[in-house]
Design a protein around this motif. Structure first.
Motif, PDB file in Angstrom:
ATOM      1  N   GLU A 137      20.286 -40.477 -45.481  1.00  0.00           N
ATOM      2  CA  GLU A 137      21.711 -40.256 -45.755  1.00  0.00           C
ATOM      3  C   GLU A 137      21.906 -39.181 -46.816  1.00  0.00           C
ATOM      4  N   ARG A 140      21.857 -35.991 -45.013  1.00  0.00           N
ATOM      5  CA  ARG A 140      23.074 -35.867 -44.197  1.00  0.00           C
ATOM      6  C   ARG A 140      24.271 -35.462 -45.047  1.00  0.00           C
ATOM      7  N   SER A 160      16.661 -40.766 -38.236  1.00  0.00           N
ATOM      8  CA  SER A 160      16.899 -39.332 -38.404  1.00  0.00           C
ATOM      9  C   SER A 160      17.757 -38.791 -37.274  1.00  0.00           C
ATOM     10  N   MET A 161      17.476 -39.237 -36.056  1.00  0.00           N
ATOM     11  CA  MET A 161      18.276 -38.792 -34.918  1.00  0.00           C
ATOM     12  C   MET A 161      19.693 -39.354 -34.989  1.00  0.00           C
ATOM     13  N   LEU A 162      19.814 -40.592 -35.456  1.00  0.00           N
ATOM     14  CA  LEU A 162      21.121 -41.229 -35.549  1.00  0.00           C
ATOM     15  C   LEU A 162      22.000 -40.568 -36.599  1.00  0.00           C
ATOM     16  N   ARG A 163      21.449 -40.295 -37.757  1.00  0.00           N
ATOM     17  CA  ARG A 163      22.241 -39.789 -38.872  1.00  0.00           C
ATOM     18  C   ARG A 163      22.317 -38.261 -38.942  1.00  0.00           C
ATOM     19  N   LEU A 164      21.257 -37.572 -38.541  1.00  0.00           N
ATOM     20  CA  LEU A 164      21.246 -36.114 -38.641  1.00  0.00           C
ATOM     21  C   LEU A 164      21.634 -35.427 -37.329  1.00  0.00           C
ATOM     22  N   ARG A 165      21.418 -36.097 -36.219  1.00  0.00           N
ATOM     23  CA  ARG A 165      21.702 -35.588 -34.886  1.00  0.00           C
ATOM     24  C   ARG A 165      20.760 -34.441 -34.507  1.00  0.00           C
ATOM     25  N   LYS A 166      20.655 -34.244 -33.207  1.00  0.00           N
ATOM     26  CA  LYS A 166      19.771 -33.202 -32.686  1.00  0.00           C
ATOM     27  C   LYS A 166      20.456 -31.836 -32.728  1.00  0.00           C
ATOM     28  N   ASP A 171      16.605 -31.615 -26.537  1.00  0.00           N
ATOM     29  CA  ASP A 171      16.763 -32.910 -25.881  1.00  0.00           C
ATOM     30  C   ASP A 171      15.911 -33.965 -26.578  1.00  0.00           C
ATOM     31  N   LEU A 343      16.057 -31.402 -35.509  1.00  0.00           N
ATOM     32  CA  LEU A 343      17.166 -32.160 -36.084  1.00  0.00           C
ATOM     33  C   LEU A 343      17.980 -31.273 -37.021  1.00  0.00           C
ATOM     34  N   ASN A 344      19.207 -31.684 -37.297  1.00  0.00           N
ATOM     35  CA  ASN A 344      20.070 -30.952 -38.231  1.00  0.00           C
ATOM     36  C   ASN A 344      19.748 -31.364 -39.670  1.00  0.00           C
TER      37      ASN A 344
END
Length: 403
Positions: A137, A140, A160-166, A171, A343-344
């Motif tokens: 977080e 993020r 990481s995928m949930l909070r930062l997004r791809k 994919d 990831l972002n």
């Protein structure tokens, strides 16, 4: 630690740097081997700014003391680093004070801990109070540049995928790790090392682009050589997905500013034929564990051989210098840290059993990537690759705007 050249560009001029860099010999510009376990110079690009690293103190097998020992080691090596430490306050306050880190650390209390046995899906649903969630977080919310954790790999990737997004165009994110090699840099890059057991041809193409960008920044290579792991080097070998990926990567190499050497085999992993090895997460993770097990087994055999008798012990004494150099070369702690690509935000996964040396290596790798602005450069490369792919698709299908 040697200063790395600023080899990438941000999105505004990523396309413009391609022609000039192609005219240079990437093999001769390799940076020194990334021995990330020792103090690196404060006169490099990292010294120009205050770098904040978010660290999960509770995730490692050795407990928070080992993690904070690593933080202290990294802090001594680089005065520009500041840390946001996440975990149980009652445990961490005395550990931070004992290591004289109070002035370099901001503490974020988190009651819960993600264990190695927790399922990623459960952590995603109920893990908001964990130190791992808090660590991600902070990245993020732009409070820290990079997150570092020794915790559960599956849970860390899921959070990481949930909070930062791809990133756009990705994919399936990948985990990239260093693999000791005979190359001038001392290491090759391999991905995916276990983020996802599946990977189709498009995913393998994305891994090639991301792996090349990572090698360009982390190893200082102008034009990284990329290989696709297969059961043989002949183009007719492998399954249909690998053959399709071979064609896609061949087409993307020019705009991606890397050299595609084609299929490579397992014996090329530590060799000089390639700088980046691309494979799916299932194969990559099996290769990683096999390599670690083989290195450990070889070390045990060598130890037994050099202690088997008086003459053997005498030989060990005479060869002590060479043996120490060999140990340093293959010591996995010195290249500890798998980077989540796609990831972002940048996340570095340290080995769960890492000691202070290993944790410091992961932190210093994180700091190096942050200091180079790697996440922006990777995004620029992916955007360029995506645009090139769309152009190629429009040529194949016919330009709809002209009909």
């Amino acid at each position: 630690m040697a200063r790395l050249p600023f080899l990438e560009r941000t999105a505004a001029d990523a396309r413009g740097d391609l022609t000039s860099s192609k005219q240079q010999n990437g093999r001769k510009t390799a940076a020194p081997a990334p021995d990330l376990s020792g103090a690196f110079s404060s006169d490099g690009p990292l010294s120009a700014q205050r770098l904040v690293i978010s660290v999960d103190a509770m995730g490692g097998d050795r407990g928070p003391a080992a993690v904070l020992d690593g933080v202290a080691l990294a802090a001594r090596g680089n005065p520009t680093l500041h840390f946001i430490i996440h975990g149980r306050e009652a445990e961490l306050v005395p550990l931070i004070a004992a290591r004289k880190l109070t002035d370099r650390v901001s503490l974020r209390h988190a009651d819960d801990v993600v264990t190695m046995h927790d399922k990623p899906s459960a952590v995603m649903r109920t893990g908001k109070a964990t130190s791992m969630w808090s660590t991600i977080e902070a990245v993020r919310e732009k409070e820290a540049l990079v997150a570092v954790s020794c915790g559960n790999t599956g849970a860390l990737m899921a959070l990481s995928m949930l909070r930062l997004r791809k990133m756009p165009g990705v994919d399936r994110p990948a985990i990239a790790s260093f693999w000791p090699s005979k190359n001038p840099s001392g290491y090759n890059v391999m991905l995916d090392m276990g983020a996802d057991v599946r990977a189709d041809a498009r995913d393998l193409l994305t891994y090639a682009v991301m792996g090349a960008a990572y090698a360009r920044n982390a190893l200082g290579l102008k034009t990284p050589r990329v290989g696709l792991l297969n059961v043989g080097t002949e183009e007719h070998k492998g399954n249909a997905e690998l053959k399709a990926a071979h064609e896609l990567i061949t087409q993307a190499a020019q705009n991606g500013d890397f050299a595609f050497v084609g299929f490579v085999e397992g014996n090329d992993l530590p060799g000089t034929r390639v700088d980046v090895i691309v494979t799916d997460g299932f194969t990559g993770n099996v290769a990683l564990k096999t390599g670690e097990g083989t290195a450990k087994f070889a070390g045990e055999l060598m130890r037994e051989a050099f202690t088997s008798g008086i003459l053997a012990k005498l030989g060990a004494i005479l060869a002590m210098g060479a043996l120490k150099r060999l140990k340093a070369k293959i010591d996995p702690r010195r290249a500890n840290g798998g980077v989540f690509l796609g990831l972002n935000g940048t996340v570095v996964k340290s080995h769960g059993g890492a000691d202070a040396t290993g944790v410091a290596a992961a932190i210093e790798l994180a700091a190096r990537l942050a200091g180079l602005g790697f996440i922006d450069r990777l995004a620029a490369r992916l955007a360029l690759a995506s645009a090139s792919g769309q152009d190629a698709a429009s040529v194949e299908a016919g330009d709809e705007t002209q009909k």
